[in-house]
Design a protein around this motif. Structure first.
Motif, mmCIF file in Angstrom:
data_model
loop_
_atom_site.group_PDB
_atom_site.id
_atom_site.type_symbol
_atom_site.label_atom_id
_atom_site.label_comp_id
_atom_site.label_asym_id
_atom_site.label_seq_id
_atom_site.Cartn_x
_atom_site.Cartn_y
_atom_site.Cartn_z
ATOM 1 N N PHE A 142 -44.172 -25.515 44.462
ATOM 2 C CA PHE A 142 -43.325 -24.792 43.528
ATOM 3 C C PHE A 142 -42.052 -24.395 44.280
ATOM 4 O O PHE A 142 -42.096 -23.558 45.190
ATOM 5 N N ASN A 143 -40.927 -24.997 43.921
ATOM 6 C CA ASN A 143 -39.653 -24.745 44.587
ATOM 7 C C ASN A 143 -39.017 -23.489 43.993
ATOM 8 O O ASN A 143 -38.356 -23.537 42.952
ATOM 9 N N ILE A 144 -39.250 -22.366 44.665
ATOM 10 C CA ILE A 144 -38.810 -21.063 44.162
ATOM 11 C C ILE A 144 -37.306 -20.899 44.299
ATOM 12 O O ILE A 144 -36.643 -20.343 43.422
ATOM 13 N N GLU A 145 -36.755 -21.385 45.405
ATOM 14 C CA GLU A 145 -35.327 -21.226 45.663
ATOM 15 C C GLU A 145 -34.523 -21.819 44.510
ATOM 16 O O GLU A 145 -34.772 -22.931 44.059
ATOM 17 N N ASN A 146 -33.551 -21.066 44.017
ATOM 18 C CA ASN A 146 -32.678 -21.454 42.901
ATOM 19 C C ASN A 146 -33.373 -21.409 41.546
ATOM 20 O O ASN A 146 -32.772 -21.724 40.529
ATOM 21 N N SER A 147 -34.649 -21.029 41.500
ATOM 22 C CA SER A 147 -35.319 -20.868 40.213
ATOM 23 C C SER A 147 -35.108 -19.446 39.718
ATOM 24 O O SER A 147 -34.608 -18.572 40.439
ATOM 25 N N ALA A 148 -35.533 -19.206 38.483
ATOM 26 C CA ALA A 148 -35.386 -17.868 37.910
ATOM 27 C C ALA A 148 -36.261 -16.843 38.607
ATOM 28 O O ALA A 148 -36.058 -15.641 38.463
ATOM 29 N N PRO A 161 -23.672 -18.700 28.279
ATOM 30 C CA PRO A 161 -22.296 -18.920 28.745
ATOM 31 C C PRO A 161 -21.890 -17.939 29.841
ATOM 32 O O PRO A 161 -22.482 -16.874 30.015
ATOM 33 N N LYS A 162 -20.856 -18.328 30.583
ATOM 34 C CA LYS A 162 -20.230 -17.491 31.613
ATOM 35 C C LYS A 162 -21.218 -17.083 32.704
ATOM 36 O O LYS A 162 -21.210 -15.951 33.189
ATOM 37 N N ASP A 163 -22.088 -18.042 33.100
ATOM 38 C CA ASP A 163 -23.002 -17.875 34.237
ATOM 39 C C ASP A 163 -24.034 -16.772 34.027
ATOM 40 O O ASP A 163 -24.539 -16.181 34.990
ATOM 41 N N TRP A 164 -24.385 -16.497 32.796
ATOM 42 C CA TRP A 164 -25.483 -15.588 32.501
ATOM 43 C C TRP A 164 -26.760 -16.400 32.270
ATOM 44 O O TRP A 164 -26.724 -17.543 31.820
ATOM 45 N N SER A 165 -27.895 -15.822 32.555
ATOM 46 C CA SER A 165 -29.175 -16.451 32.231
ATOM 47 C C SER A 165 -30.201 -15.359 31.948
ATOM 48 O O SER A 165 -30.108 -14.244 32.468
ATOM 49 N N VAL A 166 -31.195 -15.716 31.130
ATOM 50 C CA VAL A 166 -32.254 -14.795 30.746
ATOM 51 C C VAL A 166 -33.595 -15.442 31.062
ATOM 52 O O VAL A 166 -33.772 -16.647 30.863
ATOM 53 N N GLU A 167 -34.517 -14.647 31.546
ATOM 54 C CA GLU A 167 -35.850 -15.131 31.891
ATOM 55 C C GLU A 167 -36.897 -14.330 31.125
ATOM 56 O O GLU A 167 -36.825 -13.098 31.047
ATOM 57 N N ILE A 168 -37.868 -15.041 30.533
ATOM 58 C CA ILE A 168 -38.989 -14.403 29.841
ATOM 59 C C ILE A 168 -40.262 -15.140 30.247
ATOM 60 O O ILE A 168 -40.301 -16.375 30.235
ATOM 61 N N GLY A 169 -41.283 -14.398 30.617
ATOM 62 C CA GLY A 169 -42.528 -15.042 31.019
ATOM 63 C C GLY A 169 -43.705 -14.099 30.887
ATOM 64 O O GLY A 169 -43.563 -12.923 30.524
ATOM 65 N N GLY A 170 -44.866 -14.622 31.184
ATOM 66 C CA GLY A 170 -46.054 -13.797 31.117
ATOM 67 C C GLY A 170 -47.297 -14.579 31.467
ATOM 68 O O GLY A 170 -47.255 -15.807 31.649
ATOM 69 N N SER A 226 -60.515 -8.959 29.780
ATOM 70 C CA SER A 226 -59.227 -9.631 29.622
ATOM 71 C C SER A 226 -58.073 -8.731 30.066
ATOM 72 O O SER A 226 -58.132 -7.506 29.963
ATOM 73 N N TYR A 227 -57.019 -9.373 30.548
ATOM 74 C CA TYR A 227 -55.817 -8.656 30.954
ATOM 75 C C TYR A 227 -54.634 -9.620 30.922
ATOM 76 O O TYR A 227 -54.800 -10.846 30.832
ATOM 77 N N GLY A 228 -53.438 -9.089 31.006
ATOM 78 C CA GLY A 228 -52.246 -9.929 31.011
ATOM 79 C C GLY A 228 -50.997 -9.082 31.094
ATOM 80 O O GLY A 228 -51.054 -7.847 31.112
ATOM 81 N N LEU A 229 -49.844 -9.759 31.143
ATOM 82 C CA LEU A 229 -48.579 -9.037 31.207
ATOM 83 C C LEU A 229 -47.447 -9.922 30.706
ATOM 84 O O LEU A 229 -47.562 -11.144 30.654
ATOM 85 N N ILE A 230 -46.350 -9.276 30.325
ATOM 86 C CA ILE A 230 -45.111 -9.953 29.938
ATOM 87 C C ILE A 230 -43.980 -9.346 30.756
ATOM 88 O O ILE A 230 -43.919 -8.129 30.942
ATOM 89 N N TYR A 231 -43.115 -10.202 31.259
ATOM 90 C CA TYR A 231 -41.966 -9.729 32.034
ATOM 91 C C TYR A 231 -40.700 -10.420 31.527
ATOM 92 O O TYR A 231 -40.747 -11.463 30.868
ATOM 93 N N SER A 232 -39.555 -9.820 31.844
ATOM 94 C CA SER A 232 -38.282 -10.397 31.433
ATOM 95 C C SER A 232 -37.201 -9.990 32.417
ATOM 96 O O SER A 232 -37.343 -9.004 33.152
ATOM 97 N N LYS A 262 -29.209 -9.223 39.216
ATOM 98 C CA LYS A 262 -30.308 -9.478 38.302
ATOM 99 C C LYS A 262 -31.063 -8.193 38.018
ATOM 100 O O LYS A 262 -31.310 -7.390 38.927
ATOM 101 N N LEU A 263 -31.451 -8.028 36.759
ATOM 102 C CA LEU A 263 -32.304 -6.925 36.339
ATOM 103 C C LEU A 263 -33.605 -7.512 35.809
ATOM 104 O O LEU A 263 -33.598 -8.348 34.903
ATOM 105 N N VAL A 264 -34.736 -7.074 36.375
ATOM 106 C CA VAL A 264 -36.053 -7.571 35.977
ATOM 107 C C VAL A 264 -36.917 -6.391 35.549
ATOM 108 O O VAL A 264 -36.942 -5.362 36.224
ATOM 109 N N VAL A 265 -37.634 -6.564 34.447
ATOM 110 C CA VAL A 265 -38.612 -5.581 33.999
ATOM 111 C C VAL A 265 -39.974 -6.262 34.002
ATOM 112 O O VAL A 265 -40.186 -7.257 33.293
ATOM 113 N N ASN A 266 -40.889 -5.769 34.817
ATOM 114 C CA ASN A 266 -42.224 -6.344 34.945
ATOM 115 C C ASN A 266 -43.220 -5.581 34.084
ATOM 116 O O ASN A 266 -43.124 -4.360 33.939
ATOM 117 N N ASP A 267 -44.195 -6.310 33.538
ATOM 118 C CA ASP A 267 -45.270 -5.720 32.722
ATOM 119 C C ASP A 267 -44.695 -4.771 31.680
ATOM 120 O O ASP A 267 -44.997 -3.567 31.663
#
Length: 813
Positions: free
Chosen positions: A138-144, A706-715, A730-736, A750-755
């Motif tokens: 998994f190539n983390i460098e340059n990824s979200a 646009p303008k070099d912005w990006s958004v990440e959503i995962g879980g 069961s358990y889980g989480l969503i982050y953005s 970058k601003l990240v909000v976990n769980d």
């Protein structure tokens, strides 16, 4: 005499094969330069037969433009050279024969492709996921995922990886994965490893390698596989580096920062990294213990426990090294890797002990636990790399010395009261002095000999010696003064020596690729419980085979089969019988009688279009090491947790990994894994069978704006799982997160909000004949982190990645 004869015979056979491959062949060489007489690195060089134009061999020039075909059969040829930024070049025809056994083109000058460069901006980026025969990268460098996460948070977002409350990593439902950093295990307990990963920024990580079925070059330890975290270093010419910082909060303040510096010339590479992490945490746990008497169907009593844990992580880590390029073929390197920190904890706990039938309160206990943990780690490494040629014939030598010291000062003060809040017992107090001192010495040699482009031999030897010492001392309060508690104090010294050797052969032909290997490991252990005047030792030799077979049906379809036999040696902490009290009514202890666990592991992979990966896996493990719970024989109100060889384990699974890009602005990676765990656990006169099915889902999505912005959503989501005597719900989480590139794309913020919805709580149940535990942990997992990263200096020129020799021990300390 027999060993000497075998050694000479092996050398003779290798020499014969080498000489045979060189007969009726010649060497072709040259160097690729541009119009300014500067090297053109990594150009593609193709050798063609003149009579039909077919390709005889393809190689890539090295970083300074040199290329060599070492064993080209006699014949009539020409060479074709390609490079993206330069015009193609085709040499004139030439003949190789017994009279011309070497052909040197000297300098070959490529003309710049101005039309191409004026129209195209090259932005080369590796795929996020790369599937190899024996690992997934998994190539983390340059990824979200590269910014705004700690190393611990990052690992839990990688498909197939999960982490339990005890700090143990699992791969696809199999617990006990080994964690390596730059090819080196971390020599830490689970808690200390978690602290190290918390203080490692994802900005410093370039890739994560997941090996569910490692080949014999890797150490045989780690039944569920190996996770290797590769850190950044030495990628550019000149002076360059990066500076980063982050701040945010969960239930407490989070601060962190790092500085990377690198200076690289043609002859030397000097690199250094320092990072500091400050984190205030707050966890909540609840636990109900049901106590059974004999074989009663219902418990006799039960206790309800609530506690709050408030640790403060203060961590400092550094890495300094130098690589000397003695020649184009020889590199000598030095590395010092270290860290120091502290992890004080304040833990108030309440415990209500009741009659199960009447629910009447028998007594209540209020405990304040304070722990002051601190550690120091130092690793010293010397390494040497000799490349005999550019065809992969090389020798690597590594020497490691690791010194780890940690110390925990612990105090537990408890007040007992009745339902009217009146004191019913004197104050109970316990103090603990819990030091750990470990030293590790490792020597390793790896040798690679390609007989030709399709057939390669890899062999090596490794020796390691480990010494750990724990002199744990508890004092208890008696008549208003502290006296030694000899029943729980313990002085333990453990030594382990492992000698290992391996042979690995790989061969490709037509559409097939295969790899077979055998690793032998001789283990000698010696344990001395000085306090109890007890001594134990073990001595055993085991062989660990592995095999891989790949078949490329065409460019869109590929099938892989793999097998490995592996061992899970008990960690040094697990073998040490000393006790650590988590509160006055529970403790954990080691077990010097533990035996290693062994596992047969099988996998079948199908890859579609070089990106969609289907996997079937099966594992059969014997002598499984797992924690059990029980009642202290001297006090039936105190529970203990201890590792035991509990029986056998089977794991069946199917998984699917899909990187997708539905639109140019939307990239994603999805992972689904369905598996079943089955345990057979002998207990007294019966065989207990436990099993459970699990569905695990993981998704990570990045949207370019646009303008070099990006958004990440995962879980991620886990439907629950069975591990030994424990069932986890069961358990889980969503982050953005949202990110913007600034300062001509040299910096990111970058601003990240976990769980986000705080759903990563763990609910579990553990059972035994005498006690049943039902618990819930509420971690400090919802955090908002703002990070900044700035890169400066240098010009692109990739340097080598280096791992060292101590790969099989450090995670066990």
């Amino acid at each position: 005499m027999f060993h000497h004869s075998s050694y000479l015979l092996s050398l003779f056979l290798v020499f014969t094969l080498f000489v045979a491959s060189a007969q009726n062949s010649a060497k072709i060489m040259g160097r690729v330069l541009d119009e300014q007489n500067e090297p053109v690195p990594h150009a593609q060089v193709t050798l063609h037969r003149v009579h039909d134009g077919t390709v005889a061999k393809i190689i890539t020039a090295d970083s300074i433009g040199n290329f060599i075909f070492p064993n080209a059969p006699y014949g009539n040829y020409y060479v074709h050279i390609k490079n993206m930024t330069h015009e193609d070049f085709k040499t004139s025809q030439f003949i190789l024969s017994e009279h011309v056994n070497a052909y040197d083109f000297g300098k070959i000058v490529l003309l710049q492709n101005n039309a191409y460069l004026s129209e195209v901006v090259i932005n080369k980026r590796k795929q996020f996921i790369e599937q190899h025969q024996d690992k997934t990268i998994f190539n983390i460098e340059n990824s979200a995922l590269a910014d705004g996460n700690s190393g611990l948070e990052l690992l839990t977002k990688i498909p197939g990886i999960s982490l339990d409350d005890n700090g143990t990593f699992s791969l696809k439902g199999k617990s006990g994965a080994s964690i390596m950093i730059n090819g080196k295990l971390t020599y830490l307990s689970a808690d200390q490893l978690a602290n190290l990963l918390r203080s490692t920024s994802s900005n410093d990580i370039t890739k994560i390698e997941v090996m569910t079925n490692p080949n014999v070059k890797q150490d045989a330890a780690g039944t569920s596989g190996i996770i290797n975290i590769v850190l950044k270093k030495g990628l550019k010419q000149g002076l360059n580096g990066a500076v980063s910082g982050n701040m945010g909060a969960g239930r407490g303040l989070h601060l962190g920062g790092s500085l990377d510096l690198n200076y690289r010339t043609e002859k030397v590479n000097i690199f250094g990294n320092y990072n500091q992490y400050f984190q205030n945490l707050e966890y909540y746990n609840s636990l109900t213990r049901y106590f059974y008497k004999d074989t009663q169907a219902e418990p006799e009593t039960y206790s309800q426990q609530e506690n709050k844990i408030q640790p403060k992580l203060r961590s400092n880590n550094f890495r300094v090294g130098m690589d000397f390029y003695l020649s184009s073929k020889q590199t000598l390197g030095f590395l010092v890797n270290g860290g120091f920190g502290k992890y004080p904890k304040y833990e108030p706990t309440t415990n209500h002990f009741r009659n199960y039938a009447t629910k009447d309160l028998i007594w209540s206990a209020s405990t304040i636990t304070e722990g002051k943990e601190r550690w120091e780690d130092m690793l010293y490494n010397i390494n040497y790399n000799l490349k005999f040629n550019e065809n992969g014939h090389e020798l690597k030598v590594d020497f490691d010395m690791i010194d780890h010291y940690s110390k925990m000062d612990q105090t537990l003060n408890t007040k007992y009261s009745n339902e009217n809040q009146n004191n019913i017992r004197p104050l109970s107090s316990r103090t603990g002095d819990i030091p750990s001192d470990s030293k590790v010495y490792v020597a390793k040699i790896d040798y690679t000999l390609p007989f030709n482009e399709t057939f390669k031999l890899e062999t090596g030897w490794k020796a390691s010696h480990i010494r750990t010492e724990n002199d744990l001392r508890y004092d208890t309060l008696l008549n208003e003064s502290y006296v030694p508690d000899l029943s729980t104090s313990n002085h333990f010294i453990y030594k382990e020596t492992i000698q290992a050797g391996y042979v690995n052969l790989s061969k490709t032909w037509s559409k097939f690729s295969t790899q077979v290997g055998l690793r032998a490991e001789h283990t000698s252990t010696d344990g001395n419980q000085i306090t109890l005047n007890e001594h134990f030792s073990k001595d055993y030799l085991k062989f660990f085979p592995s095999a891989f077979l790949s078949y490329s049906i065409n460019n869109n379809h590929k099938v892989q089969l793999s097998y490995s036999y592996r061992i899970e040696r008990p960690s040094f902490w697990s073998l040490n019988p000393f006790r650590v009290y988590t509160d006055p009514f529970s403790y954990s202890e080691g077990n010097s009688k533990l035996d290693p666990a062994y596992e047969h592991s099988y996998e079948a992979n199908y890859t579609l279009a070089n990106k969609y990966i289907f996997t079937l896996n099966y594992a059969d493990r014997s002598n499984v090491v797992n924690d059990i719970i029980g009642l202290d024989p001297t006090n039936k109100q105190i529970t203990f947790e201890r590792p035991e060889n509990i029986g056998s384990f089977k794991n069946f699974g199917v998984s699917f990994m899909a990187p997708t890009q539905l639109f140019s602005w939307w990239t994603a990676t999805h992972f689904a894994n369905y598996y079943r765990n089955e345990y057979e656990i002998p207990q007294e006169n019966e065989l207990i069978k436990r099993s459970g099915n699990t569905l695990s889902l993981n998704t990570q999505n990045t949207f370019k704006l646009p303008k070099d912005w990006s958004v990440e959503i995962g879980g991620n989501y886990n439907s629950g799982l069975t591990i030994g005597l424990t069932n986890i719900k069961s358990y889980g989480l969503i982050y953005s997160g949202i990110q913007k590139s600034i300062l001509s794309k040299k910096a990111t913020i970058k601003l990240v909000v976990n769980d986000i919805f705080h759903t990563n709580n763990r609910r579990y149940e553990t059972v035994s004949n005498a006690v049943r535990l039902i618990g819930k942990s509420n971690p400090d997992s919802r955090t908002a982190i703002l990070s900044f990263n700035y890169r400066f200096g240098g010009s692109d020129n990739r340097a080598k990645e280096r791992s060292t020799g101590s790969e099989d021990i450090k995670n066990r300390l």
